[in-house]
Design a protein around this motif. Structure first.
Motif, PDB file in Angstrom:
ATOM      1  N   ALA A  57      23.323   3.508   9.972  1.00 37.08           N
ATOM      2  CA  ALA A  57      22.335   3.543  10.074  1.00 37.08           C
ATOM      3  C   ALA A  57      22.285   2.723  11.835  1.00 37.08           C
ATOM      4  N   TRP A  58      21.523   3.067  12.404  1.00 40.98           N
ATOM      5  CA  TRP A  58      20.842   2.818  13.860  1.00 40.98           C
ATOM      6  C   TRP A  58      21.515   1.043  13.696  1.00 40.98           C
ATOM      7  N   GLU A  59      21.827   0.583  14.667  1.00 40.95           N
ATOM      8  CA  GLU A  59      22.150  -0.735  15.369  1.00 40.95           C
ATOM      9  C   GLU A  59      20.670  -1.069  15.308  1.00 40.95           C
ATOM     10  N   ASN A  60      20.085  -0.862  15.388  1.00 37.47           N
ATOM     11  CA  ASN A  60      18.280  -1.887  15.381  1.00 37.47           C
ATOM     12  C   ASN A  60      18.263  -1.856  14.639  1.00 37.47           C
ATOM     13  N   GLU A  61      18.445  -0.480  13.025  1.00 38.26           N
ATOM     14  CA  GLU A  61      17.342  -0.570  11.898  1.00 38.26           C
ATOM     15  C   GLU A  61      17.941  -1.252  10.671  1.00 38.26           C
ATOM     16  N   ALA A  62      19.767  -1.446  11.658  1.00 38.83           N
ATOM     17  CA  ALA A  62      20.183  -2.601   9.944  1.00 38.83           C
ATOM     18  C   ALA A  62      20.029  -3.939  10.664  1.00 38.83           C
ATOM     19  N   PHE A  63      19.620  -4.817  11.852  1.00 39.77           N
ATOM     20  CA  PHE A  63      19.435  -5.494  11.820  1.00 39.77           C
ATOM     21  C   PHE A  63      18.346  -6.007  11.822  1.00 39.77           C
TER      22      PHE A  63
END
Lengths: 280, 282, 348
Positions: free
Chosen positions: C221-227
């Motif tokens: 996943a995108w890092e921001n989406e994972a957060f």
């Protein structure tokens, strides 16, 4: 008619069939429906209320109703005309006409949106003409209405054609021979005969118009609070991980559908006497 | 070049019934504007890439696998609905029992519920941690993300087509013929097979073909439960989306044309058979 | 009598909705401006905050009210909508290629659009990380663990999702580094995708499959989406694993000049995008888990973003045009690894 007429199956068979019908409907239809309501109300009634009254939801509801209000009457007019032509007359190419009426059922929703983009999109056949005149069709309400008309196109006609075929044209011929005009015949003979079928078609077309997702999704532009219909708004909420709100709006659509369908049943039931009296 | 100009040629013989010109005119005009003109765009678009380009897009091995899956799953689903849809219609028309009205009302649900919502709800139920999926998966019967899941979604979408086309005909069916058959000593089963079934066969066929055609093109409800793996669980409408994603409009149109032609041919054959049969029996 | 009932019912059905939906037009008049921002899926939350902050600032500075119309969807789909006539004033998409195509097909912005704003016109960046279940039961530490037998990997379909293309390129980069050749990279991604049970069409769909349906051991996943998924879909249920190597994802922004000119919004549109580069904009960006460009803001939030060796699309893959053709077009690398008869992944 006696209960044990030979036209009836034995009690055991009857209840078995009813049981299977219920089980099938439950597994295929009621379970998903139940899921929608369960997920919608899991967060409590307050959450539900907030989800369906919030401003983007309200504008989605308004747009959905508007689109259905335009698309359905147009298709009623078409459905009546087509059914009359097909069932009361004989002409060549009738199977072809019938098939073309059915066609929108079988066109993938993806394609039914795409064709209007190819027609009216900026790169489409009429795109530059429209753009020069500042007329917006795609990514605006007219495009959504067109796509909706396309997907609901066959519903009214498809409901009426088998019914009117089965009824034949003897009633009309009798009226005509008694000197009634074509309009009078349609108005006083045909319409009463088909009214329930027609109402049915209208309800189905209406329900489908409100629920269409794929085709509308292609032509909508997804502008929040503006060109999002209820199904599109549901997708937005779902993609925001706002599952409760997504299912809340979905449950509203389901309720809308159920209410119209129950309404139809009640109408039918209250006027059953009248129907029986006219029965041939 | 109005529709009215075409009419004399379409007319077989002068009918006593009025209004053919008007109603057929309206029908053809509306049909042309809403269905034929827009649909012609995919034909023109796909013609632009020539025969070779067309088959490269629409005839690839992957596309073939997708057609097989889409049409195969739609066929199985329509078959299931043919049997159970008839049963539901029969129960609704012939029997009185508590809950009948409710049963009748929910049949139309798939028309009304947005397909995407149906897809999400079905996935919730049939995935391995869902209500039904959690029971079936341990038995070695996974449904979600398999072809079986696609069939389930298409059964959902297609059910009302069969029920709603059969129901009115069953209602109109005169009981006198059945009574006569019974009086002449036929058993209930014979009556059903020889009298009732032939009478409702055209409606059944229509319902089947509509459910089939609709299922083959279905996208919204299937995409969530399908799994979308190339060659295995990738449906044909997804391939159209994939082509669009590459800005390959002609390629997308080519696949659309193939699907359209298959559905169209099947519906045409069925409608022709029915009209022909009615003329013969009339 | 009966007919009247029917007509009443029919007209009621038709008229009731009509009556309820008159009026309600959005005003475009006077000292106000309206911007249509056509964006991709993961930025919904980000731009909600950015829009509010910018509207306040613009009102204070210029005395003009600015309101926003937002459109979100898959990056490629959104780009297509703009090409087909959706009149976006600004586009804020998932990858440069999607804006390149708009420039090429519509000529509504110049081909060199990416050079007009600082840092490749990408005011925020992100990268690709792993999201695993709590406690990391399959002990997934790096890319090599993803191809172990019995590990199920969830990623959206690179053919339909911009985010998935970043996933694929990051995996390719690792395969090439570990094996030393393109052939090794191809072997690696082939093995990787053999471990993928479901290909969702979009990033958010894949996250839902992983988080809500309980499918798979690791989500790319995108890092921001994972957060975001960690916060929204149940705190403590998931962990983020940073791989040894990943890719610098640069989601770019651009004014669509011709559209803005037509709407008379050129100035405010430009200011809107430049606002993203200000410290205030960068703070909002960091708050939504994107990596800020501004060195000071980045330093402030450094603890949150792990240090990962990052490939770039331009240096390591020759830019988006080349990467798209080589990997994701019809007959490209992705098609060749997703297996036909030769590999026969499933029963026939």
């Amino acid at each position: 008619m006696s209960r044990r007429s030979p036209l009836q199956e034995s009690k055991a068979v009857k209840w078995l069939l009813i049981g299977v019908a219920f089980l099938y409907i439950a597994l295929i239809l009621l379970l998903p429906l139940g899921t929608v309501f369960y997920e919608a109300l899991r967060g409590g009634v307050a959450t539900w209320m907030e989800a369906v009254t919030e401003s983007n939801a309200r504008s989605a509801i308004t747009l959905t109703l508007l689109v259905a209000a335009i698309a359905v009457p147009l298709n009623v007019a078409f459905g009546l005309a087509a059914a009359w032509a097909i069932t009361k007359h004989d002409f060549r190419f009738k199977p072809l006409l019938l098939t073309l009426i059915d066609l929108p059922f079988s066109v993938s929703p993806v394609v039914s949106g795409l064709i209007y983009v190819l027609l009216f999109g900026a790169q489409g056949w009429f795109g530059s003409t429209l753009q020069d005149r500042g007329i917006e069709i795609i990514f605006a309400v007219p495009g959504i209405v067109l796509a909706t008309i396309f997907v609901t196109f066959p519903f009214v006609a498809r409901e009426l054609i088998p019914l009117m075929t089965e009824q034949g044209k003897s009633d009309e011929e009798a009226a005509l021979s008694l000197g009634a005009s074509g309009w009078q015949t349609f108005w006083h003979v045909t319409l009463p005969n088909i009214r329930w079928g027609l109402l049915y078609g209208v309800l189905l077309a209406n329900a489908r118009a409100m629920g269409e997702f794929g085709a509308v999704s292609v032509v909508s532009g997804h502008i929040r609070g503006e060109t999002n219909t209820m199904p599109l708004h549901i997708e937005v909420l779902y993609n925001e991980y706002n599952f409760a709100a997504a299912f809340a709006v979905a449950s509203l659509l389901a309720v809308l559908a159920l209410v119209t369908l129950v309404l139809k049943s009640i109408l039918e039931w209250r006027h059953r006497g009248a129907i029986a009296a006219r029965g041939h | 070049m109005t529709a009215a100009a075409l009419l004399p040629r379409l007319r077989r013989k002068r009918s006593a019934m009025p209004g053919l010109g008007l109603t057929l005119g309206i029908s053809l005009l509306w049909l042309s504007l809403i269905v034929l003109l827009p649909l012609s765009t995919v034909f023109v678009k796909s013609a632009g890439i020539g025969w070779d380009g067309f088959w490269q897009a629409a005839g690839s091995e992957r596309a073939m696998a997708a057609y097989r899956l889409s049409f195969g799953a739609a066929f199985v689903a329509a078959l299931i609905n043919l049997v159970f849809g008839l049963l539901v219609a029969w129960v609704l028309v012939r029997y009185h029992f508590p809950g009948r009205r409710l049963l009748g009302a929910v049949v139309d649900l798939p028309f009304a519920l947005p397909t995407a919502v149906a897809g999400i709800a079905l996935t919730t139920i049939y995935s391995q941690n869902g209500l039904v999926g959690s029971v079936l998966a341990p038995l070695g019967l996974p449904i979600a993300y398999r072809p079986a899941g696609i069939v389930i979604a298409l059964v959902f979408v297609g059910l009302p087509f069969v029920v709603r086309t059969v129901e009115p005909v069953l209602e109109q069916l005169s009981k006198e013929v059945e009574e006569a058959a019974i009086t002449l000593g036929a058993t209930r089963r014979q009556t059903f097979l020889r009298i009732i079934l032939p009478a409702i066969a055209p409606a059944l066929a229509t319902g089947f073909s509509l459910a089939f055609a609709r299922g083959a093109g279905e996208y919204g409800s299937v995409i969530f439960i399908a799994g979308n793996m190339p060659y295995r669980t990738e449906i044909a409408p997804l391939l159209i989306i994939t082509q669009l994603e590459e800005y390959d409009y002609p390629g997308a149109a080519a696949i659309a044309v193939v699907m359209l032609m298959i559905s169209f041919t099947m519906l045409l054959v069925l409608n022709a058979l029915q009209v022909w049969q009615r003329r013969r029996s009339a | 009598m009966n007919r009247r009932v029917l007509l009443l019912a029919l007209s009621g059905l038709v008229l009731a909705p009509l009556a309820s939906c008159s009026g309600g037009d959005s005003g475009k008049s006077g000292g106000s401006a309206q911007l249509l921002n056509v964006s991709y899926d993961p930025t919904r939350e980000l731009y909600r905050d950015v829009n509010d902050a910018f509207a306040r600032k613009w009102q204070a500075e210029k005395g003009q009210k600015v309101s926003f119309r937002m459109s979100h969807g898959g990056s490629g789909k959104q780009s297509r909508a703009v090409i087909d006539g959706l009149e976006a004033d600004v586009v804020t998409l998932g990858l440069g290629y999607d804006i390149d195509v708009i420039a090429e097909k519509t000529k509504r912005l110049p081909a060199n659009w990416q050079a007009r704003l600082p840092s490749n016109s990408a005011p925020y960046t992100s990268t690709i990380v792993f999201l695993v279940r709590k406690g990391n039961p399959k002990n997934i530490r790096d890319w090599a663990d993803l191809v172990r037998p019995g590990v199920q990997v969830i990623t959206p379909n690179p053919k339909t999702s911009g985010g998935a293309r970043w996933n694929f390129l990051a995996a390719w980069g690792y395969g090439r580094k570990a094996g030393g050749s393109d052939a090794a990279a191809q072997r690696y991604v082939t093995q990787l995708f053999a471990n993928v049970p479901v290909l969702d069409s979009g990033a958010r769909g894949a996250t839902t499959t992983f988080a809500e349906r309980g499918i798979g051991d690791v989500l790319l996943a995108w890092e921001n989406e994972a957060f975001l998924a960690q916060n929204e879909l149940g705190a403590g249920k998931f962990e983020i694993v940073a791989p040894s190597l990943s890719i610098l994802a640069e989601p770019p922004v651009a004014v669509v000049d011709e559209n803005a000119k037509k709407h008379g919004t050129s100035e405010v549109a430009e200011a809107y995008l430049r606002f993203l580069y200000t410290p205030e904009g960068q703070e909002i960006i960091a708050k939504h888990f994107y990596r800020p460009r501004d060195a000071q803001v980045a330093a402030k939030h450094a603890g949150r973003f792990p240090q990962i060796e990052l490939l770039t699309i331009d240096k390591d893959f020759g830019g988006w045009g080349a990467a798209q053709t080589r990997f994701f077009s019809d007959g490209g690398v992705f098609d060749s690894i997703s297996g036909g008869k030769s590999r026969s992944g499933g029963a026939r």
